[in-house]
Design an enzyme around this catalytic site. Structure first.
Site, PDB file in Angstrom:
ATOM      1  N   HIS A   1      13.368  15.623  75.654  1.00  0.00           N
ATOM      2  CA  HIS A   1      14.700  15.925  75.560  1.00  0.00           C
ATOM      3  C   HIS A   1      14.851  16.785  74.326  1.00  0.00           C
ATOM      4  O   HIS A   1      16.020  17.049  73.778  1.00  0.00           O
ATOM      5  CB  HIS A   1      15.637  14.787  75.655  1.00  0.00           C
ATOM      6  CG  HIS A   1      15.531  14.111  76.899  1.00  0.00           C
ATOM      7  ND1 HIS A   1      14.760  13.325  77.398  1.00  0.00           N
ATOM      8  CD2 HIS A   1      16.584  14.141  78.110  1.00  0.00           C
ATOM      9  CE1 HIS A   1      15.010  12.978  78.557  1.00  0.00           C
ATOM     10  NE2 HIS A   1      16.117  13.529  78.887  1.00  0.00           N
TER      11      HIS A   1
ATOM     12  N   GLU B   1      16.506  20.488  90.811  1.00  0.00           N
ATOM     13  CA  GLU B   1      16.465  21.579  90.358  1.00  0.00           C
ATOM     14  C   GLU B   1      15.580  22.622  90.902  1.00  0.00           C
ATOM     15  O   GLU B   1      16.040  23.826  90.907  1.00  0.00           O
ATOM     16  CB  GLU B   1      16.023  21.447  88.823  1.00  0.00           C
ATOM     17  CG  GLU B   1      16.792  20.744  87.811  1.00  0.00           C
ATOM     18  CD  GLU B   1      16.657  19.087  87.830  1.00  0.00           C
ATOM     19  OE1 GLU B   1      15.945  18.607  88.595  1.00  0.00           O
ATOM     20  OE2 GLU B   1      17.478  18.506  86.873  1.00  0.00           O
TER      21      GLU B   1
END
Lengths: 346, 328
Positions: free
Chosen positions: A136, A67
């Site tokens: 998450h 990322e």
């Protein structure tokens, strides 16, 4: 721009996002998409399904799990004249690539005195409720909204999702497009049926920075975004059975924030509840309440309330998590405690 | 350095324990999730990343570790937790979200922590590597025994944290070993389409440390490579990188249709299942007879059954307990 709902086409948010991206890619060769598992798989949440087949791997690019590099590359491609869209699979993963967003993408327009624009879209999954635990399940809305230079949107339904995606791609600024997993229409995550709505095929935009009154009422204003809007609508139904008329405002955008719509609504109802699945403190709820009280506290008949996620990491265990999540019953309780004038515990 | 007979038997029993644990978790996971699969439901909600096939990595490495050595692991860590000696009952209870779980249900399967054996895992790719360096630094600064091992997947070798941690560990000569479990797939993306080099072990050279490659999921070769590198770390000679070719016999998570796999890949992998291969090795080399193998299997099954029963019978904590443990 008008809301042509004369269509039988009911789309999920995932489908409507993919359709907006597809239409933008057809009309503008500078639009392309990068992200993890977005090509053959069509994205973990289905936001790019079918696009690889149509546009090929140059414009629908799978990335390594890197990322820092590929979101940095998104900023660079945008500054160089393209209109990239990048998917960050979970917003929780922002830690390793935040520098590209908040120190580069969000600031370079300013640093360059407007010479350089950063027309990128970062689409990222937010929200919990399905026991995916603390790395998450976060929303982190206010983390992005707090830092200047990024527009931030979060749709509650497929119609808005398509219009906001179109607006985000055409916008000359970085837009953080936060889609809630529980609204995507992915059955394996569980899904809110109210998010799947009539959505025209023709391309249209919804102006970033405009909230919408999704239910009119006179006794209390409930402000929310994404999943919070559905909680608010359910609460409004429950309140209606006791003769209470609730107005529901869907913020749709956090930056710019449509303060006027909120202020107008509260001026009418005199009461304010903010629903936010993000952490309670230093967040959207505080900003909305401050907006109303700063503007004209005399419009309020009662202290405002917030129904938010407590300031704890999101627990795995389902009953822990459900205990912490905002829901319609908590909103109804907040209203009842508000009209009784009960003190808010701090 | 070949494993001793007792080590071989421990490795096999631990592999069996891990596999049997995963098999029963897989079965229970689907309770409440049929006919419509919704991961919110059932006694084990949320994501579930099974370690089936990757057991040789866990036992080959952890055979060299003591309780006091530190392990950081990933979202797919049940095999490593079991091999490191994490309390299996409390681990199972954590996966169910029960009060008796390792963290009372706060962490779940991706966040297993057992301070008694210095084990922890995290759901963010490569982010255990820095903490492993830190544990190693702590031992070095305090002149205390112990090494740190950081398990990662091959996808993590493309994260910034991988490269920064290798450099830091080598620069400071830290007693840490980085172990790449290369199962070939980062969710749906193959290693070939995400990684600029064929072998991640070559990346070690760029940071001035030894890089080892172990092919074909071989528990004995893993044991040997881990033994050499961990001994090196204990002797104060610095870090190493081990890349292990292993196999993911399950999906990325449960519910993964695995449509991205080339046809026949799964069948070929199942044909190389390391568990029957390990029992065959024990038999062929005369370390165990059929009866001894059966007994190891029975012991593994008993431990797993006890752990699952413990988890099932345990209660959920009172819901307001969710608000505790945020601060020390």
């Amino acid at each position: 721009m008008s809301e042509d709902l004369n269509t039988d086409r009911h789309l999920t948010i995932a489908r409507s996002m993919a359709e907006a991206i597809e239409q933008q890619m057809e009309s503008d060769p500078n639009v392309f998409v990068m992200g993890e598992d977005i090509a053959a798989l069509g994205g973990v949440y289905g936001n790019t399904r079918g696009l690889l087949e149509k546009f090929g791997p140059e414009r629908i690019r799978n990335t390594p799990i890197s990322e820092t590099a590929f979101i940095g590359a998104t900023v660079g491609a945008a500054q160089d004249g393209m209109r990239p869209i990048v998917e960050l699979m979970f917003v929780d993963f922002i830690g390793v690539c935040f520098d590209a967003i908040y120190n580069n993408g969000a600031k370079n327009n300013y640093f360059s005195g407007g010479q350089i624009n950063v027309p990128m879209v970062l689409m990222t999954a937010v929200g919990g409720g399905y026991s995916d635990a603390g790395q998450h399940s976060q929303c982190l809305y206010s983390t992005f909204a707090h830092m200047p230079g990024m527009k931030v949107v979060s749709p509650s339904n497929a119609y808005d999702a398509k219009g906001l995606m179109n607006a985000a791609i055409r916008d000359d600024n970085p837009v953080i497009y936060m889609f809630h997993k529980g609204l995507q229409g992915m059955g394996w995550l569980g899904t809110e049926p109210g998010a799947t709505v009539a959505t025209p095929e023709d391309s249209y935009t919804i102006e970033i920075g405009k909230a919408k009154v999704v239910r009119e009422g006179t006794d209390v204003t409930i402000v929310g975004l994404a999943m919070g809007v559905h909680d608010a609508l359910k609460a409004a139904d429950k309140l209606a059975t006791t003769g209470v008329s609730a107005e529901v405002v869907d913020l749709r955008s956090l930056v710019p924030l449509d303060r006027e719509t909120v202020i107008e609504s509260v001026a009418k109802t005199g009461r304010l509840i903010v629903v936010d699945e993000d952490y309670n403190s230093y967040g959207v709820s505080g900003e909305i309440i401050a907006t109303v009280t700063e503007h004209d506290i005399s419009k309020l008949k009662a202290s405002p309330r917030r129904v938010t996620y407590p300031d704890i990491p999101i627990p795995f265990s389902r009953h822990f998590e459900q205990f912490c999540m905002p829901n319609a019953d908590k909103i109804v309780d907040a209203y009842q405690s508000m009209v009784k004038g009960a003190a808010v515990s701090v | 350095m070949k494993p001793s007979k007792s080590t071989l038997l421990w490795m096999y029993e631990t592999m069996e324990t891990s596999r049997r644990f995963e098999e029963i978790i897989a079965k229970i996971y689907f309770e409440g999730k049929t006919p419509a699969f919704n991961m919110t439901n059932g006694p084990i909600p949320g994501e579930m990343h099974l370690s089936n096939g990757q057991e040789p990595v866990a036992v080959g490495v952890c055979a060299h570790l003591a309780k006091g050595d530190v392990v950081t692991a990933t979202h797919r860590s049940h095999h490593q937790a079991i091999a490191k000696g994490v309390d299996l009952n409390r681990m199972a209870a954590e996966i169910f979200g029960k009060e008796t779980g390792l963290s009372g249900g706060r962490g779940g399967h991706m966040h297993l922590f057992d301070a008694n054996v210095n084990f922890g895992c995290s759901g963010i790719i490569a982010q255990g590597m820095g903490p492993a360096c830190g544990a190693a630094l702590s031992r070095k600064l305090r002149n205390q025994a112990g090494v740190a091992v950081s398990f990662i997947g091959e996808g993590a070798a493309n994260q910034g944290a991988f490269h920064e941690s290798l450099n830091l560990a080598a620069l400071w000569k830290l007693p840490v070993v980085f172990v790449i479990e290369d199962n070939g797939w980062g969710v749906s993306v193959s290693k070939e389409s995400s990684t600029s080099v064929e072998r991640n072990s070559v990346r070690a050279a760029g940071y001035g440390m030894p890089g080892h490659f172990v092919e074909d999921n071989d528990p004995i070769a893993i044991y040997e490579a881990a033994g050499e590198t961990i001994a090196r770390a204990r002797e104060g000679k610095g870090p190493s990188l081990i890349e292990i070719e292993t196999y993911r016999l399950a999906g990325h998570f449960m519910g993964d249709a695995e449509g991205y796999r080339p046809e026949g890949e799964k069948d070929a992998l199942f044909a190389k299942d390391p568990i029957p291969q390990m029992s065959k090795l024990l038999l062929d080399e005369g370390h165990a007879d059929e009866a001894a193998i059966a007994e190891l299997q029975a012991t593994a099954q008993r431990r797993v059954d006890e752990a699952i029963a413990f988890a099932r019978e345990s209660e959920y904590a009172p819901e307001e307990e969710a608000l505790t443990s945020v601060f020390a």
